[in-house]
Write an enzyme that holds these catalytic residues in place. Structure first.
Site, PDB file in Angstrom:
ATOM      1  CB  SER A 104       5.070  -1.879  11.907  1.00 34.30           C
ATOM      2  OG  SER A 104       4.685  -0.529  12.167  1.00 34.30           O
TER       3      SER A 104
ATOM      4  CG  HIS B 228      -5.818   2.151   5.024  1.00 30.10           C
ATOM      5  ND1 HIS B 228      -5.385   3.107   5.921  1.00 30.10           N
ATOM      6  CD2 HIS B 228      -4.828   1.239   4.928  1.00 30.10           C
ATOM      7  CE1 HIS B 228      -4.171   2.773   6.341  1.00 30.10           C
ATOM      8  NE2 HIS B 228      -3.813   1.654   5.761  1.00 30.10           N
TER       9      HIS B 228
ATOM     10  CD  GLU C 211      -3.568  -2.393   7.305  1.00 30.59           C
ATOM     11  OE1 GLU C 211      -2.458  -2.631   6.848  1.00 30.59           O
ATOM     12  OE2 GLU C 211      -4.198  -1.353   7.059  1.00 30.59           O
TER      13      GLU C 211
ATOM     14  N   GLY D   7       2.411   2.265  10.733  1.00 27.78           N
ATOM     15  CA  GLY D   7       3.396   3.333  10.570  1.00 27.78           C
ATOM     16  C   GLY D   7       4.115   3.708  11.859  1.00 27.78           C
TER      17      GLY D   7
ATOM     18  CD  GLU E 286      -2.874   5.698   6.603  1.00 26.02           C
ATOM     19  OE1 GLU E 286      -2.843   5.754   5.357  1.00 26.02           O
ATOM     20  OE2 GLU E 286      -1.968   5.173   7.272  1.00 26.02           O
TER      21      GLU E 286
ATOM     22  CE  LYS F  66      -0.110   3.416   4.670  1.00 26.56           C
ATOM     23  NZ  LYS F  66      -0.010   3.529   6.117  1.00 26.56           N
TER      24      LYS F  66
ATOM     25  CG  ASN G 216      -1.696   1.237   1.441  1.00 26.65           C
ATOM     26  OD1 ASN G 216      -1.811   2.052   0.521  1.00 26.65           O
ATOM     27  ND2 ASN G 216      -2.261   1.413   2.632  1.00 26.65           N
TER      28      ASN G 216
HETATM   29  P1  PGA Z   1       2.711   0.278   7.619  1.00 26.33           P
HETATM   30  O1  PGA Z   1       1.261   0.551   6.974  1.00 26.33           O
HETATM   31  O2  PGA Z   1       3.209  -1.022   7.040  1.00 26.33           O
HETATM   32  O3  PGA Z   1       3.549   1.460   7.173  1.00 26.33           O
HETATM   33  O4  PGA Z   1       2.536   0.205   9.087  1.00 26.33           O
HETATM   34  C1  PGA Z   1       0.360  -0.515   6.753  1.00 26.33           C
HETATM   35  C2  PGA Z   1      -0.907   0.028   6.153  1.00 26.33           C
HETATM   36  O5  PGA Z   1      -1.316   1.138   6.494  1.00 26.33           O
HETATM   37  O6  PGA Z   1      -1.551  -0.645   5.322  1.00 26.33           O
END
Ligand code: PGA
Length: 255
Positions: free
Chosen positions: A212, A94, A166, A172, A96, A11, A9
């Site tokens: 992560s 997601h 998640e 992140g 976010e 982003k 992903n």
């Molecule tokens: P990350 O993000 O691997 O940077 O923690 C995962 C995601 O948001 O899908």
């Protein structure tokens, strides 16, 4: 046996030229994997990604879509538009998007249905906040989100849905759920699907872990009984790191 699906992903990262270079470099590094490889890229990179990924085993996905097919929704992109350029996957709900763009379980469900109506495979994200986790509500939150996201789908559609568990506190942040915790949460999601759609359907749904994931923890996570691969954010932006995650079976568990 369920296959493992590793999805990147990106982003809001990477320009078209970076996308082309990335896929050209990644393709030979992942060509022998048995795992499915997906890159979910920004809208403006989709076309370049699709062209560059032709004749490779890399599949391309979007990161969001609107649930309506067309109309007065300035700035939005529909499932039909994605399908028209041969996009195969789309991330839906997601955290976010839920947090910054006010997506709800209801809009997630509408989007999942619109994705299927247009022949796209949804990657549906669910996950708890730190506060919910500390209040021992993880299981309740993630099974509810799953139930609402899948409401009204046929058994066949549920089988073709990818779910990404998640935990929001792990996205992140460099913090990862322990492999046992992640596996237990995913088992709880699978049990909920079994309750609503039967064990056979539940056994075939791909449920990923995200938050992560990196080359040094991918193997221990993805080898757990119920974790069917990962949705990878930050670590999917570097070819070398992402290729190691896709080829996680070859990694030493203690490096
Ligand atoms: P990350 O993000 O691997 O940077 O923690 C995962 C995601 O948001 O899908």
């Amino acid at each position: 046996m369920r296959k493992k699906i590793i999805a990147g992903n990106w982003k809001m990262n990477k320009l078209p030229n970076e996308t082309i270079n990335f896929i050209e470099e990644l393709a030979p590094l992942v060509k022998s994997t048995q795992n499915e490889v997906i890159l979910c890229v920004p809208y403006t990179d989709l076309f370049y990604a699709l062209l560059t990924a032709q004749n490779t085993n890399i599949k391309i996905g979007a990161q969001n879509m609107h649930f309506e097919e067309s109309g007065a929704y300035t700035g939005e992109i529909s499932a039909k538009m994605l399908k028209a350029i041969n996009v195969e996957y789309v991330i839906i709900g997601h955290s976010e998007r839920r947090q910054y763009f006010k997506e709800t379980d209801e809009t997630v469900n509408k989007k999942v249905k619109a994705a299927f109506q247009n022949g796209l495979k949804p990657i549906v994200c669910v996950g708890e906040t730190l506060e919910q986790r500390e209040a021992q509500k993880t299981e309740e939150i993630i099974t509810n989100q799953t139930e609402l996201a899948l409401e009204g789908l046929t058994d066949e559609q549920v089988k073709n849905t990818i779910i990404a568990y998640e935990p929001i506190w792990a996205i992140g942040t460099g913090k990862t759920a322990t492999k046992e915790d992640a596996n237990n949460s995913i088992k709880a999601i699978r049990n909920k699907i079994a309750k609503n759609y039967g064990q056979k359907v539940a056994n075939s749904v791909i449920i990923q872990y995200g938050g992560s994931v990196k080359s040094t923890n991918a193997k221990e996570l993805f080898e757990m009984s119920d974790i069917d691969g990962g949705l990878v954010g930050g670590a999917s932006l570097k070819v070398d790191e992402f290729s190691k995650i896709v080829n996680f079976e070859n990694n030493n568990s203690n490096n």
